[in-house]
Design a protein around this motif. Structure first.
Motif, short mmCIF file in Angstrom:
data_model
loop_
_atom_site.label_atom_id
_atom_site.label_comp_id
_atom_site.label_asym_id
_atom_site.label_seq_id
_atom_site.Cartn_x
_atom_site.Cartn_y
_atom_site.Cartn_z
N ALA A 104 0.88 -1.17 -0.19
CA ALA A 104 -0.06 -0.17 0.03
C ALA A 104 0.85 1.19 0.10
O ALA A 104 2.24 1.30 0.39
CB ALA A 104 -1.08 0.10 1.19
N ARG A 105 0.25 2.48 -0.33
CA ARG A 105 1.09 3.89 -0.41
C ARG A 105 0.79 4.54 0.87
O ARG A 105 -0.37 4.86 1.21
CB ARG A 105 0.61 4.56 -1.90
CG ARG A 105 1.51 5.96 -2.07
CD ARG A 105 1.43 6.25 -3.43
NE ARG A 105 1.87 5.35 -4.17
CZ ARG A 105 3.33 5.35 -4.24
NH1 ARG A 105 4.18 5.84 -3.87
NH2 ARG A 105 3.68 4.27 -5.21
N ILE A 106 1.87 4.86 1.46
CA ILE A 106 1.81 5.49 2.88
C ILE A 106 2.44 7.25 2.39
O ILE A 106 3.72 7.07 2.19
CB ILE A 106 2.55 4.96 3.88
CG1 ILE A 106 1.99 3.58 4.24
CG2 ILE A 106 2.52 5.75 5.14
CD1 ILE A 106 2.67 2.69 5.53
N ALA A 107 1.67 7.90 2.99
CA ALA A 107 2.06 9.45 2.79
C ALA A 107 2.45 9.76 4.16
O ALA A 107 1.95 9.74 5.04
CB ALA A 107 0.93 10.36 2.32
N VAL A 108 3.73 10.16 4.07
CA VAL A 108 4.45 10.74 5.46
C VAL A 108 4.63 12.33 5.15
O VAL A 108 5.24 12.53 4.31
CB VAL A 108 5.95 10.06 5.79
CG1 VAL A 108 6.42 10.66 6.95
CG2 VAL A 108 5.77 8.51 6.03
N LEU A 109 3.95 12.94 6.27
CA LEU A 109 4.04 14.33 5.97
C LEU A 109 4.95 15.00 7.02
O LEU A 109 4.77 15.06 8.05
CB LEU A 109 2.61 15.07 6.26
CG LEU A 109 1.44 14.35 5.64
CD1 LEU A 109 0.20 15.20 5.99
CD2 LEU A 109 1.55 14.16 4.29
N GLY A 110 6.09 15.42 6.37
CA GLY A 110 7.33 16.02 7.44
C GLY A 110 8.50 15.15 7.21
O GLY A 110 8.44 13.87 7.29
N ALA A 111 9.79 15.54 7.04
CA ALA A 111 10.90 14.96 7.03
C ALA A 111 12.00 15.41 8.08
O ALA A 111 13.16 15.63 7.80
CB ALA A 111 11.86 15.34 5.51
N GLY A 112 11.44 15.64 9.22
CA GLY A 112 11.95 15.67 10.48
C GLY A 112 12.42 14.56 10.94
O GLY A 112 12.27 13.26 10.39
N PRO A 113 13.03 14.57 12.17
CA PRO A 113 13.41 12.95 12.92
C PRO A 113 12.47 12.07 12.88
O PRO A 113 12.80 10.89 12.45
CB PRO A 113 14.10 13.46 14.22
CG PRO A 113 14.31 14.90 14.10
CD PRO A 113 13.44 15.50 12.87
N ILE A 114 11.29 12.25 13.12
CA ILE A 114 10.40 11.32 13.36
C ILE A 114 9.78 10.97 11.88
O ILE A 114 9.25 9.86 11.87
CB ILE A 114 9.13 11.51 14.50
CG1 ILE A 114 10.00 11.93 15.78
CG2 ILE A 114 8.13 10.48 14.65
CD1 ILE A 114 10.72 10.66 16.31
N GLY A 115 9.36 11.93 11.31
CA GLY A 115 9.09 11.54 9.98
C GLY A 115 9.85 10.60 9.10
O GLY A 115 9.43 9.77 8.35
N LEU A 116 11.25 10.86 9.05
CA LEU A 116 12.34 9.96 8.28
C LEU A 116 12.08 8.57 9.02
O LEU A 116 12.21 7.52 8.24
CB LEU A 116 13.62 10.58 8.55
CG LEU A 116 13.87 11.94 7.55
CD1 LEU A 116 15.26 12.49 8.06
CD2 LEU A 116 13.80 11.77 6.37
N GLU A 117 12.01 8.48 10.15
CA GLU A 117 12.10 7.19 11.02
C GLU A 117 10.75 6.51 10.56
O GLU A 117 10.72 5.13 10.51
CB GLU A 117 12.20 7.25 12.39
CG GLU A 117 13.44 7.78 12.89
CD GLU A 117 14.50 6.81 13.05
OE1 GLU A 117 14.42 5.92 12.65
OE2 GLU A 117 15.63 7.18 13.69
N THR A 118 9.68 7.10 10.26
CA THR A 118 8.43 6.55 10.14
C THR A 118 8.39 5.85 8.91
O THR A 118 8.03 4.85 8.70
CB THR A 118 7.09 7.49 10.26
OG1 THR A 118 7.28 8.13 11.79
CG2 THR A 118 5.93 6.92 9.88
#
Length: 425
Positions: free
Chosen positions: A7-21
């Motif tokens: 499935a396609r997941i959109a992660v909003l934000g490329a801070g520490p937790i965004g990148l880890e997610t």
């Protein structure tokens, strides 16, 4: 809700937790798009001169370490006890992680998420019904040039953080009269007073607002600048009035496990106690109004005592060149205003997690623990809020808590209660 790969997941934000997610999702085989309105680790780099309270080992994940080791055999992590500056953390870990094979192809920087909705449902459709989750998400994007486009996703994880969405410094949490008009002379973040922003504050009269560690950081830097540059002066105001048991701005935690936090609190309290003639501490005060009509571009700031009633005779006026308002941040809910997200009426975060956080009473953020996967569920199926934004106005968020949130969340998305890549990788 359970969602099968790929499935396609959109992660909003490329801070520490965004990148880890995004990294966790990629390890599990999901297709991932990461949308960041600035550059990678944008907000971390803004306060890059500040030293982190927590050591390296508490801020990184086994997946991140494995990804960086796989990218370069020569890469070596810092010592686990190392207290890095935010810039060092970004350069040693976050930026290389964003360039890693697992993340780089799905990363879109300088892309603002304007809104998230359901293409065939309005906010009020199918309230509480399973039919709500049968529709995918429609994500409206805007690039630097102002061009807009639409992407789709099966799952959306909002990890935009709170930095950049500041609280206001006026009474009652609303803007003081004149505050918005004076915004060009007000800094709501953590300026690099001894470095990049030195000329903004050298030889100036500065009003610092706030009773937390950010304000303490600003005051300490200004005091150091004052020792080198005559004419630099600080008026430090805090909303809480002194009490019999607390006459200083920051509470000292007994046997504090975070040595840098303890050092900062003690040094700031000493300045408030009068160890520097350049720092004037005024507890129990708030900004009533800001007037830009003073000579030489200065600001006339009217202060009022923080009592139940405003007593005119106790109002004071200070004339300053600049204001540093370290008054905290809040998440921006405008992105998902067309979704069915139940938010806490007090803290602003998602309701289930806010209710769980309400039971945490310790003054030490290290005493908190993750609240489990169920606390991360929102009333909008397949839409989640992680990281500091999930805490609303609660300032006690830690990166280690964010990593635990990721682990817990994917037990739901992956439909496996025992799923824990941090333990098995």
């Amino acid at each position: 809700m359970a969602v099968d790969t790929p499935a396609r997941i959109a992660v909003l934000g490329a801070g520490p937790i965004g990148l880890e997610t995004a990294l966790y999702a990629r390890y599990l085989g999901y297709d991932v798009d990461i949308y960041e309105q600035g550059q990678v680790a944008e907000n971390v780099l803004r306060w890059g001169h500040v030293r982190l309270f927590t050591p390296w080992r508490d801020n990184v994940s086994p997946l991140g370490l494995a990804a960086l080791s796989a990218q370069s055999e020569s890469w070596r992590p810092p010592d686990g006890d190392a207290l890095l500056t935010a810039r060092q953390f970004a350069e040693e870990y976050l930026l290389p992680l964003a360039r890693s094979d697992l993340l780089v192809d799905g990363l879109r920087t300088h892309t603002r998420v304007v809104a998230v909705g359901r293409p065939r449902q309005l906010k009020g459709d199918n309230v509480g019904r399973e039919a709500r989750e049968e529709d995918d998400f429609r994500v409206l994007l805007r690039d630097q040039a102002g061009n807009e486009s639409v992407a789709t996703a099966d799952v959306v994880i909002d990890v935009c953080g709170t930095y950049g969405h500041h609280n206001w410094s006026g009474r009652g949490g609303i803007p003081a009269a004149g505050e918005m008009a004076a915004s060009g002379q007000i800094e709501y973040g953590l300026p690099d007073i001894l470095g990049r922003d030195r000329e903004h504050y050298a030889g100036k009269n500065v009003l610092v607002v706030g009773a937390g560690y950010s304000a303490a950081t600003s005051v300490l830097s200004l005091a150091e600048l004052a020792a080198a540059i005559p004419g630099t002066h600080v008026v430090w105001i805090t909303r809480p009035a002194p009490t019999a048991g607390q006459a200083v701005p920051l509470a000292i935690i007994d046997n504090d496990r975070l040595v840098e936090r303890d050092r900062l609190a003690r040094a700031a309290n000493a300045l408030a106690g009068g160890t520097s003639s350049a720092v004037e501490y005024r507890p129990g005060a708030m900004i009533e109004a800001i007037d830009r009509s003073a000579a030489h571009g200065r600001l006339l700031v009217r202060l009022s005592r923080n009592h139940d009633e405003i007593v005119a005779s106790r109002d004071e006026t200070v004339e300053v060149d600049r204001i540093i308002a370290n008054v905290g941040y809040r998440g921006d809910s405008q992105i998902y205003r067309e979704l069915q997200v139940h938010e806490c009426y007090a803290g602003g975060g998602p309701m289930k997690l806010a209710a769980a956080l309400a039971g945490s009473t310790s003054a030490d953020c290290l005493d908190q623990s993750p609240h489990g996967a169920q606390s991360l569920l929102t009333t909008e199926p397949d839409f989640y809020i992680l990281g500091s934004k999930s805490y609303g106005r609660n300032p006690r968020f830690l990166l280690s808590i964010g990593l635990a949130q990721i682990r817990d969340l994917f037990t739901i998305i992956g439909d496996r209660a025992d799923l824990d890549l941090y333990r098995t990788v």
